[in-house]
Each structure stands twice: as C-alpha cells, then as structure tokens.
Write an enzyme that holds these catalytic residues in place. Structure first.
Site, PDB file in Angstrom:
ATOM      1  N   GLU A  81       0.943  -1.199  -0.544  1.00  0.00           N
ATOM      2  CA  GLU A  81      -0.379  -0.065  -0.056  1.00  0.00           C
ATOM      3  C   GLU A  81       0.715   1.644   0.282  1.00  0.00           C
ATOM      4  O   GLU A  81       1.922   1.304   0.780  1.00  0.00           O
ATOM      5  CB  GLU A  81      -1.146   0.111   1.220  1.00  0.00           C
ATOM      6  CG  GLU A  81      -1.709   1.498   1.084  1.00  0.00           C
ATOM      7  CD  GLU A  81      -3.003   0.612   0.843  1.00  0.00           C
ATOM      8  OE1 GLU A  81      -3.432  -0.132  -0.174  1.00  0.00           O
ATOM      9  OE2 GLU A  81      -3.918   2.028   0.568  1.00  0.00           O
ATOM     10  N   ASP A 124      -4.863  11.748   8.656  1.00  0.00           N
ATOM     11  CA  ASP A 124      -3.379  10.851   9.544  1.00  0.00           C
ATOM     12  C   ASP A 124      -3.577  11.416  10.737  1.00  0.00           C
ATOM     13  O   ASP A 124      -3.562  12.583  10.827  1.00  0.00           O
ATOM     14  CB  ASP A 124      -2.350  10.552   8.252  1.00  0.00           C
ATOM     15  CG  ASP A 124      -2.689   9.887   7.130  1.00  0.00           C
ATOM     16  OD1 ASP A 124      -2.484   8.652   7.474  1.00  0.00           O
ATOM     17  OD2 ASP A 124      -2.827  10.157   5.834  1.00  0.00           O
ATOM     18  N   TYR A 174     -11.263  -1.668   2.786  1.00  0.00           N
ATOM     19  CA  TYR A 174     -10.115  -1.807   3.831  1.00  0.00           C
ATOM     20  C   TYR A 174     -11.396  -0.814   5.212  1.00  0.00           C
ATOM     21  O   TYR A 174     -11.428  -0.345   5.447  1.00  0.00           O
ATOM     22  CB  TYR A 174      -9.610   0.039   3.584  1.00  0.00           C
ATOM     23  CG  TYR A 174      -8.229   0.704   3.907  1.00  0.00           C
ATOM     24  CD1 TYR A 174      -8.340   0.891   5.517  1.00  0.00           C
ATOM     25  CD2 TYR A 174      -7.223   0.838   3.866  1.00  0.00           C
ATOM     26  CE1 TYR A 174      -7.364   1.020   6.100  1.00  0.00           C
ATOM     27  CE2 TYR A 174      -6.336   1.410   4.279  1.00  0.00           C
ATOM     28  CZ  TYR A 174      -5.756   0.750   5.677  1.00  0.00           C
ATOM     29  OH  TYR A 174      -4.800   1.488   6.446  1.00  0.00           O
TER      30      TYR A 174
END
Lengths: 261, 389
Positions: free
Chosen positions: A44, A55, A169
C-alpha cells in the site's frame, strides 16, 4: 481479476504501507524493494499530501519529508513504474483526492494505471461523491479500495462493499492513523459481521503495529492487514542512513511474516 | 440534501468515518428549521443575549468625502464583537439539542474561537479551540478571552500554523471523538452540511440589512460589500440580495502584499478549483495540488480556500471578488478611526477599502452597503506593529 483479488482470494496477506518519496525518492525506492525482498505479499503506497486530515502526526511528518525532498506526482509515477518493473506484487495507492483532481481525474487514473498501480483508495472521497468518478475509474482499469469505519452502519457498509472491486479497508478504530497499544474488541466483531455479508476481501488497518496483532486479526478472519505508522516510524528513525532503514524495515517485515507463517 | 451543491461546487468530501457524524448534524439541522421551541430560544438569545438587531449606520464623514452614501451594517456591535456570534449561538443550541458533551472549534483571528467559548460558557458545554500558533501569537488577547470563558486553546504548530492547520487539527480531533463531540465549524465552508448550516445562521445579517435599507433609504442598495475569508459574513449579507439582480455584490479578498506577489490569500482571483477540507471549491495550490501557504495582515482572511457558494457566485459572475492589500486595509483602519470614530476589524477594513475604491463607479445617488463584520480592538497591536515597521 485484479492482482489484489487474485491474491486475497487465495491467501491472507500482510501489506506494509510506504509513503512514496520518504525520506527521499531514491531511498524510498530502495526501502520498498527491500520490503518486497523481505517477502511482503502486497504494497500500500501513499502519495504525499501536506494536509492529510485522516492521518496522524507520523504519516504527516513522512509526507512532509517526501515533499521537502522533491517528491511530486511525476516523481511518484516514476517510483511506481520502477517498483512495477521490479516485481509483480499487487500495488494499492492511498491518495487524497486533490492530487488526482488537479491532474484531471481521467488523466490521473490513466497515468496511475499505466505506471502499474492495481487499485486506489481515495481517502476523502466517500461513496456518494465517488459515484461521479466510478465510470472513469473502471475505464482506466484501476480497482477500488474503500474505507469502512467503525461508525459505518451495516446498511451503508453493504453499499460500500458493492462498489468495491479490490478490497474493503476496514478501519480498526476511531481516530487518525497511528500506533495504538491495543485494538478495540469491536474490530473483531466487525470482521465477523462483514465476513457474513460479503465475499469482498477485508483488509484491516489503522493503529496496528505488532506481529501478534496481525496474527490475531488474520485468525479472526481478516484477509489482510496493513501496517503504516509503525513502519514509517522506523524510516523516520533512519532518515540519514538508507542502509540502516532497509535492515530495520526488512527485519520488521520478516518478524511478521515468520509469525503468520 | 438540495443544498449540498452550488453549481459544480460543494459536496461532502471527507473520510468515511466523518460521514455518520455529518449526517447526524444534517438531520438535526433539517429538524430545527421547523422546530418552534428551537427557533424561539434562538431568537431570544440573538435578541437578548447578543443584542440583535444590529443597527445600520450612515458613515457620514466618509460619505461626504467620497460623494456616495456608505451604510455600515454594524456586526461589530454584536456581543462578542463580530458576526461569528450568530453562528455560534445557532450551532451551540444545535449541539445542545443533539446531546453533545463537548464542542470543538477552529479559529483564525480568534473571533470564532471567542464566540464559541462564550456560547460554551453560556450553555455549560466544555469547549476546546484549535488555533494556529502564528495566529495565537498575533491574536494573544483573543486567546486570553477564550481562556477566561473556560475554553482550552490548543496551539497548532503543523504546516503554516494558521487557520488551515487549525482546521486539520480540529478534523482530526473529530475523527477521533465523533461520538460525544460537536464540531462547531466557523465559516460557510467545509463539507456539507456546514456551508448550508453556517449560512442559515448568518442569513439574519442580510434579512435585517435589507429591511433596514428599505426603511432608511426607501430602496435597495446599489451594491453590497463584504470581506471574504471562508466567507460566512459575506454569504450572510449577500443571501438577502442574491435574487435582486440590480444589487451588485462585492467580496473583498485579502491581497496581502499584492496579487503579483506570493504573499496573499486571494483564493478566487488567484486560485484553482480543487477538493480540500471536505469541499469542492477554489483553493490556492501548486501545480501538483498541494495547498499553498497564504498571507494576510488579517488572521481572519488568511485561508487558502473559500466557501463553495462563493466559488459558485464567482463562476457565475453573480458576485465580483477583488483583492485588497494589507496596506489598503491598514489605511482604512486608521481612516475609520479618525473620521467615523469606529474601529473595525482589519478583516472588515478590506470590505470598506473595496467600497471606497469602487465608489466612483456608482452614481452620486447610489447607496453602498458594507458589512462591518467585526470590531477592531483585537487588531490594535497588529496595527501599530505594521505602521511602526
């Protein structure tokens, strides 16, 4: 069938995450090649974006290092092309949508597919907004990776899974990416519930950092596990010494691969 | 969801984990539009706590100098010192109705942070405010005000340490604590429903101003001027005049050190379409789509994006967006003090400066309406630093 489906239908996979260009484009390529040599089954990769709202600080710092050292969209394509020449491994790409939008959506998809990307996760494009781009994505040959969050309802998860061609995911926990000491119990029940409703491969990510956690998740039925921040931290520790970074990353990956056998 | 897009702009571009909390906000938003109890409490607080309606003042000396009548919508007289209070009262009540235990907010100039902290104190909900460290330093007084109101202020060091980074940090907090936390967004930007929600609570400015102008002058103004950072005060006042095609609408963007330099925040004039902070809109960005750092003497306009409805009004040419430099804004700050005995926020000075500049394009009988969005006490230190340097 895309490389991810092929892989994940047949075996469970450990998928390390690497920010393209961290700490420099050259070093990044060497580290990623070492990871492939170390036996990871898929990759990934992230395109550095300076304002990554999903993030945590580790990945943001990683993106900043990559950008500071000259990583841009064109450079990322070069790196991906080089990785693809080196290996046949499935490559997923995690990307903030503005980077695609700015290139021109259709052109960006085509360029990424041509470089060797198999599937993309557009972090900030939820189901509703993705619809308008699905056709272009399919046309480009890229498969889709979509997020399922802890607060995604089952009904919504079904719709997301129906639109997912590479893997879902599954976000393990609330919050941004980053290492957590333990995984919430909810992650495990989530895997079971989703498993019961779909054949789409389920890959778990966010906050995972030990071989034991990877093993637990795979035992619970996950098709794959992604580790990002823990690996990025290793790279951050060795920014000035690619050799050391390669050794440390390889040893981290070996440790996990041994554990999950 | 009919308000989700403005032409091609708007939308809701967020990671999946924020979809559920945003849907929850949207549901509450749709409900309160027709909830008599909510509306009664909102009206009561706007009137008796915040001091609405705010007056309209004829800037008598400036009008004489430039030969056009300039009317000021006095949001600087609102409790809290800026239009931000309209939004924080509204969203604060919404958070309370939704049973949220904690409110987070981002702030640039500190006005939104102060207005949120104020409402948190009033409603008894703990508030945490994210503020870029650069902004926290240039608006130190507002930091102290927030702290006095009981809010916790987090200085954000990442990126350019300004509003963009404060929003990043607040979004990350929300991603982590979505369950019990309400994100009280400060401007008519970001992911749906925020552009529509913030506009809804700021429309009161336009509603009042339109009626006041009709009463005072017997006609609609020839033009309406407002400063645009994210664009909430501007959309608030524009909203009442959008359908009156004879009323020209002007947004003043921060041209910083000049549009020919890299030091500005003129998103609509110099930016390009993109997708960031949850919305499809216009952004200052590089060729690759990385958001660039901005500059403005006013922290409140120092943002590389703009609300999607402004992007739409710009694209369709319903409103015109023009840059005003730091220098022009600072001059206007002094001019307003000397001639009118009013100290507007440096942000609002951008709108005033644009009105003064554009005035000559209007007939001598024309009435120009300027949204004086906030008071300028917070900018005193900043002003004297600039004029003495």
């Amino acid at each position: 069938m895309n490389r991810f489906t092929k892989l994940l239908k047949n075996q469970q996979a450990f998928i390390p995450f690497f920010m393209l260009g961290d700490p420099t484009p050259e070093a990044s390529l060497e580290i990623i090649k070492a990871a492939i040599d170390g036996g990871c089954q898929a990759l990934e990769l992230g395109l550095p974006f300076a304002d990554p709202i999903a993030d945590g600080p580790v990945i943001q710092a990683s993106a900043e290092r990559a950008l500071k050292n000259g990583t841009d969209f064109a450079k990322c394509l070069e790196l991906i092309t080089a990785i693809r020449e080196y290996s046949d491994i499935p490559i997923g790409l995690l990307i903030y949508f503005n980077l695609i939008y700015r290139q021109g959506v259709e052109l960006a998809y085509q360029k990424l597919a041509a470089a060797g990307v198999d599937a993309i996760l557009q972090v900030d494009v939820p189901l509703e907004e993705a619809e308008q781009y699905n056709e272009l994505l399919t046309k480009s040959g890229l498969a889709s990776i979509n997020l399922i969050a802890p607060n995604t309802s089952e009904e919504r998860a079904k719709k997301i899974l129906n639109n997912t061609t590479a893997f879902a995911y599954v976000v393990s926990d609330y919050g941004t990416t980053g290492v957590r000491s333990e995984l919430p119990q909810q992650t495990f029940t989530r895997i079971q519930n989703l498993k019961a409703m779909t054949d789409v491969p389920l890959v778990i990510g966010f906050g995972i950092n030990t071989a034991e956690q990877v093993q637990d998740l795979l035992s619970a039925g996950a098709d794959g596990v992604i580790i990002g921040s823990a690996i990025t931290k290793i790279i951050a520790k060795h920014v000035d010494d690619v050799g050391q970074a390669k050794v440390a990353v390889t040893s981290f990956i070996n440790n996990i691969m041994t554990k999950i056998g | 969801m009919q308000d989700k897009y403005y032409g091609e702009f708007g939308g809701c571009y967020v990671p999946e984990i924020l979809m559920q909390p945003l849907a929850e906000v949207d549901q509450a938003f749709q409900e309160i539009k027709h909830d008599a109890d909510f509306q009664a409490e909102l009206s009561d607080l706007l009137e008796n706590y915040a001091g609405r309606a705010t007056p309209i003042t004829l800037a008598r000396n400036l009008s004489r100098i430039i030969g056009r009548k300039i009317y000021l919508k006095r949001e600087d007289l609102l409790h809290g010192g800026a239009h931000k209070t309209n939004n924080t009262i509204g969203q604060g009540l919404l958070a309370k109705r939704m049973g949220k235990k904690r409110i987070i907010a981002e702030t640039g100039a500190g006005q939104h942070g102060v207005a949120t902290a104020m409402i948190g104190a009033l409603l008894g909900i703990p508030v945490e405010v994210y503020m870029g460290r650069v902004d926290a330093e240039r608006q130190a007084q507002n930091v102290k005000r927030m702290q006095l109101f009981g809010a916790k202020v987090h200085a954000v060091d990442s990126g350019s340490a300004t509003l963009k980074d404060a929003i990043n940090a607040a979004l990350r907090d929300w991603v982590t604590n979505a369950g019990d936390t309400y994100y009280l967004f400060g401007t008519a930007a970001g992911p749906y429903p925020f552009p529509a929600l913030v506009r809804y609570f700021q429309e009161v400015i336009g509603r009042e101003a339109r009626e006041q102008m009709l009463r005072l002058t017997g006609a609609l103004p020839a033009a309406v001027f407002a400063c645009v950072g994210g664009g909430s005060n501007a959309i608030g006042i524009f909203s009442a005049f959008l359908d009156d095609s004879q009323v020209k609408l002007y947004g003043a963007e921060a041209a910083g050190q000049g549009l020919h330099t890299d030091y500005h925040a003129a998103t609509l004039e110099k930016g390009a379409a993109g997708v960031f902070h949850g919305m499809h809109s216009m952004f200052l960005q590089n060729q690759d789509g990385q958001i660039t750092e901005t500059h403005s003497v006013s922290a409140g306009l120092d943002y590389p994006g703009v609300g999607p409805e402004h992007a739409h009004l710009h694209a369709t040419k319903r409103a015109e967006y023009l840059g005003v430099t730091d220098h022009e804004a600072l001059n206007t700050y002094r001019l307003m003090a000397e001639r009118e005995g009013i100290l507007p926020a440096i942000e609002s000075c951008h709108a005033l400066a644009l009105a003064l500049r554009e005035a000559e394009n209007f007939d001598a009988e024309a009435n120009l309406l300027v949204n004086l969005s906030g008071r300028g006490d917070k900018d005193l230190k900043n002003y004297f630093t600039h004029v003495n340097s």
